[in-house]
Design an enzyme around this catalytic site. Structure first.
Site, short mmCIF file in Angstrom:
data_model
loop_
_atom_site.label_atom_id
_atom_site.label_comp_id
_atom_site.label_asym_id
_atom_site.label_seq_id
_atom_site.Cartn_x
_atom_site.Cartn_y
_atom_site.Cartn_z
N SER A 122 55.13 35.31 14.95
CA SER A 122 56.28 36.19 14.69
C SER A 122 56.05 37.60 15.22
CB SER A 122 56.52 36.27 13.18
OG SER A 122 57.46 37.26 12.85
N TYR A 146 54.02 38.43 4.77
CA TYR A 146 54.45 37.43 5.75
C TYR A 146 53.83 37.72 7.12
CZ TYR A 146 57.36 35.22 9.29
OH TYR A 146 57.78 34.53 10.38
N LYS A 150 50.97 35.49 9.36
CA LYS A 150 51.16 35.01 10.72
C LYS A 150 49.99 35.44 11.61
CE LYS A 150 54.88 32.56 10.63
NZ LYS A 150 54.80 31.11 10.92
#
Length: 329
Positions: A122, A146, A150
């Site tokens: 991402s 998050y 990643k």
């Protein structure tokens, strides 16, 4: 040749599964259906329903396919908890879903001799970067659990490659939009396109957050890529890995050009045929003025270039949103 797609019942994952099928590559899907939908899985594709956090389930799936007539030759790993903002309130859940799951997956791959993985990463790994044009050399500084997971996922895979010879690459997404089929729509409660489509369908006015940024029209500029182009990148990367061609650890899936939020709104009104003037609200803290990604390295190594226009993205996404609104589910 059989590839496993984790999260293959989701918006992006189901597009990836369909792209593999269209390329003549057999597909198996793992999904716990926490956000994905069984109806998004293409016909003829086996859905292994369960969570990657459940190691016994993962080991069983890999063991069964290892002894089948069509053993797995690679994995596209998309499954995970993807809501950056919410991850700040649920860090432990996010780390469990995204890191524990990836460890279980890598262990099962190693134990059954699956040699290749394409990881769904991402733009969140870059954080609120001051860089207006993001390349793979841009510094990583994730600002949410998050984004951190990643980046750690990329590290885990790279470390496993050093230890075992795993063939791998990570594809860093920016803003994935549109649809390749009306059967699959973006159902995220946070993404711009479904938020605008939902507002228009409900007779509400879409919103812009901030119009005083240092950009040509004062609104944020972002890089949008059609989901069909993102899916095609996974197929291209998988073919390279299957052929034993080494790839870099990570590639940006960017268009190299940006579109402002106001330009999106104007195009939305034009394509949908619903005229509106968006409400302008105060800017949200932490939103950078402009983020556009270079896709030059993906073009060089993976033979990938985005092929869809902004009008394609909006019209296909709108068609899928309308189809979803009339679906009995």
């Amino acid at each position: 040749m059989t590839w496993l797609v984790t999260g293959g019942a989701g918006y992006i994952g189901s597009h990836v599964a369909r792209a593999f099928l269209a390329a003549g590559i057999e597909v198996v899907v793992i999904d716990d259906l926490s956000s994905g939908r069984a109806g998004f899985v293409p016909d003829g594709v086996t859905l292994e329903q369960g969570s990657l956090v459940d190691k016994a389930f993962v080991d069983d799936v890999f063991a069964r396919w290892a002894s089948s007539e069509h053993p797995l030759t690679g994995v596209v790993h998309l499954a995970g908890y993807k809501y950056a903002g919410v991850s700040v309130q649920r860090p432990l859940h996010t780390y469990t879903q995204n890191i524990t799951a990836t460890v279980n997956l890598l262990e099962a791959m190693h134990e059954t001799g699956v040699p290749s993985i394409v990881f769904s990463s991402s733009a969140a790994v870059y954080g609120n970067t001051p860089a207006e044009f993001v390349t793979e050399e841009t510094g990583t500084s994730p600002e949410s659990p998050y984004g951190e997971t990643k980046l750690i996922g990329e590290w885990l895979i790279a470390d496993q490659a050093v230890a075992t010879g795993l063939r791998h690459t990570a594809l860093r997404y920016f803003n994935v939009v549109g649809s390749a089929t009306p059967e699959v729509s973006d159902t995220s409660p946070h993404n711009l396109f479904p938020l605008v489509f939902r507002a228009l369908q409900e007779g509400k006015t879409p919103k812009i957050f901030g119009d005083d940024y240092p950009t040509p029209d004062g609104t944020c500029v972002r890089d949008y890529v059609h989901v069909a182009d993102v899916a095609a990148a996974h197929v291209a990367a998988a073919r390279k890995l299957d052929a034993g061609i080494p790839l870099d650890a990570a590639y940006n899936l960017g268009s190299g050009s940006g579109v402002s939020v106001r330009e999106i709104m104007t195009s939305m009104a034009s394509v949908t045929g619903i005229p509106f003037t968006p409400d302008v609200l105060p800017a949200r803290p932490g939103d950078p003025a402009r983020i556009v990604a270079s896709g030059e390295r993906a073009a060089r190594d993976v033979d990938w270039m985005p092929a869809h226009t902004l009008a394609d993205m909006i019209s296909s996404g709108w068609a899928a949103a309308l189809a979803a609104s009339h679906s009995p589910s």
